[in-house]
Write an enzyme that holds these catalytic residues in place. Structure first.
Site, PDB file in Angstrom:
ATOM      1  N   TYR A  54       0.822  -1.198   0.000  1.00 42.04           N
ATOM      2  CA  TYR A  54       0.000   0.000   0.000  1.00 42.04           C
ATOM      3  C   TYR A  54       0.869   1.265   0.000  1.00 42.04           C
ATOM      4  O   TYR A  54       1.454   1.636   1.013  1.00 42.04           O
ATOM      5  CB  TYR A  54      -0.941   0.021   1.204  1.00 42.04           C
ATOM      6  CG  TYR A  54      -1.827  -1.191   1.340  1.00 42.04           C
ATOM      7  CD1 TYR A  54      -2.220  -1.928   0.216  1.00 42.04           C
ATOM      8  CD2 TYR A  54      -2.273  -1.626   2.591  1.00 42.04           C
ATOM      9  CE1 TYR A  54      -3.031  -3.039   0.340  1.00 42.04           C
ATOM     10  CE2 TYR A  54      -3.093  -2.731   2.723  1.00 42.04           C
ATOM     11  CZ  TYR A  54      -3.460  -3.441   1.595  1.00 42.04           C
ATOM     12  OH  TYR A  54      -4.269  -4.557   1.721  1.00 42.04           O
ATOM     13  N   HIS A 138       0.264 -12.275   1.393  1.00 39.88           N
ATOM     14  CA  HIS A 138      -0.514 -11.307   0.628  1.00 39.88           C
ATOM     15  C   HIS A 138      -0.618 -11.703  -0.850  1.00 39.88           C
ATOM     16  O   HIS A 138       0.384 -11.724  -1.564  1.00 39.88           O
ATOM     17  CB  HIS A 138       0.145  -9.928   0.752  1.00 39.88           C
ATOM     18  CG  HIS A 138      -0.750  -8.792   0.379  1.00 39.88           C
ATOM     19  ND1 HIS A 138      -0.301  -7.485   0.286  1.00 39.88           N
ATOM     20  CD2 HIS A 138      -2.069  -8.738   0.081  1.00 39.88           C
ATOM     21  CE1 HIS A 138      -1.307  -6.700  -0.032  1.00 39.88           C
ATOM     22  NE2 HIS A 138      -2.390  -7.442  -0.179  1.00 39.88           N
TER      23      HIS A 138
END
Length: 332
Positions: A54, A138
């Protein structure tokens, strides 16, 4: 607070996703990002989720800074491994990956044991913390072999060493998450976008498996990237422009909510939270206003007639748990 699987880690029923404060799509100022996290705290949110992906680490830096003045034992924090950040020349931006930040680093897929530890160490440095509570693998969609053979055992070892309290995987699909639930000893999985008013695919595989195994589920993407927050042409669905048929379906869902004096946002959040396998609903917010609105909608009571009408109009499966019909007890 709800416990994650068999771990001692607890999370609030509503949680804060920190991708948006990392300049997701458009820039967010430092002060605005700090105010968003502070608003979450003031509204009782105690679970915060981030990732190196992010904003090329910006999310972790901002979240760590915003939480610095709060007692560490009073909140739960998760980050993710699988994408290592390596320095780049810094020219251009990262908008191709969705973030309005300079391309100071590049992402390197790495689910190896050494990569997992290195990635976590770098995350702790950016966060300014000596520990995180939960670590997820992830998006291992295209890296299943490495994730199961090396990444998961590395997380299991970190948990056994007491470095982290709970481990899991976070993905935008339910099939591989179901495999993690059935074939490993994960405490929790983060499923984004696959259990919403528009997509209940996780209802057929992941959620039953999680209940059977006593694994907790965190639901992300309750608004499917925005379409269920504000259904209109041009709204996003799964990170891209929503197709017209889904916009129409979202508008039908909104019509039912409006008819009963509630909001589509409240209905969307309540639906995600109602399944007994779900420990927390993760919402991304880029401002204090959005955080306060999400908290208000999450606390709102949705009239039972809403669920009856959604089923009657073919907008919700008959077997999908809704508030008042599903136990909110811990999975057993």
């Amino acid at each position: 607070m709800n416990r994650l699987g068999g771990s001692g880690v607890e999370v609030s029923a509503l949680s804060f996703g920190a991708a948006a404060i990392a300049n997701l799509y458009t820039e967010v100022g430092e002060e605005q990002s700090h105010e968003a996290v502070e608003a979450a705290w003031q509204r009782g949110i105690r679970y915060f989720d981030t990732a190196p992906h992010y904003g090329l680490g910006l999310s972790e830096r901002r979240l760590g800074a915003a939480l610095r003045d709060h007692p560490r034992e009073e909140y739960t924090l998760s980050t993710k491994v699988g994408r290592r950040l390596e320095p780049a020349d810094g020219t251009g931006d990262d908008l191709a990956n969705g973030f309005a930040v300079p391309a100071t680093h590049r992402r390197v897929w790495d689910f190896g044991a050494d990569g997992v530890r290195r990635t976590l160490e770098a995350s702790l440095e950016r966060l300014g913390l000596d520990r995180v509570d939960v670590v997820y693998l992830h998006d291992p969609d295209e890296h299943a072999e490495a994730a199961f053979r090396e990444g998961y055992p590395a997380l299991e070892k970190l948990r056994a060493e007491g470095v982290v309290g709970a481990i899991g995987a976070g993905m935008n699909q339910s099939a591989m998450l179901t495999r993690f639930v059935r074939d490993t000893d994960v405490d929790v999985v983060l499923c984004a976008g696959r259990y919403t008013l528009l997509d209940q695919s996780a209802l057929t595989d992941l959620l039953p498996a999680a209940l059977e195994r006593g694994t907790s589920v965190v639901i992300g993407g309750a608004f499917n990237s925005g379409l269920l927050a504000n259904p209109e042409p041009g709204a996003r669905y799964n990170y891209t422009a929503a197709p017209s048929d889904l916009v129409e379906r979202a508008l039908r869902l909104k019509s039912v909510a409006d008819r009963h004096g509630t909001t589509l946002r409240a209905v969307a959040l309540a639906f995600c939270a109602a399944h007994p396998a779900v420990a927390s609903v993760l919402v991304g917010a880029r401002s204090a206003h959005e955080v306060r609105d999400c908290a208000h909608q999450f606390a709102a009571e949705v009239p039972g007639a809403v669920w009856q009408d959604l089923r009657a109009e073919g907008l919700l499966p008959a077997d999908a748990p809704v508030p008042g019909e599903a136990s909110r007890e811990e999975p057993s």
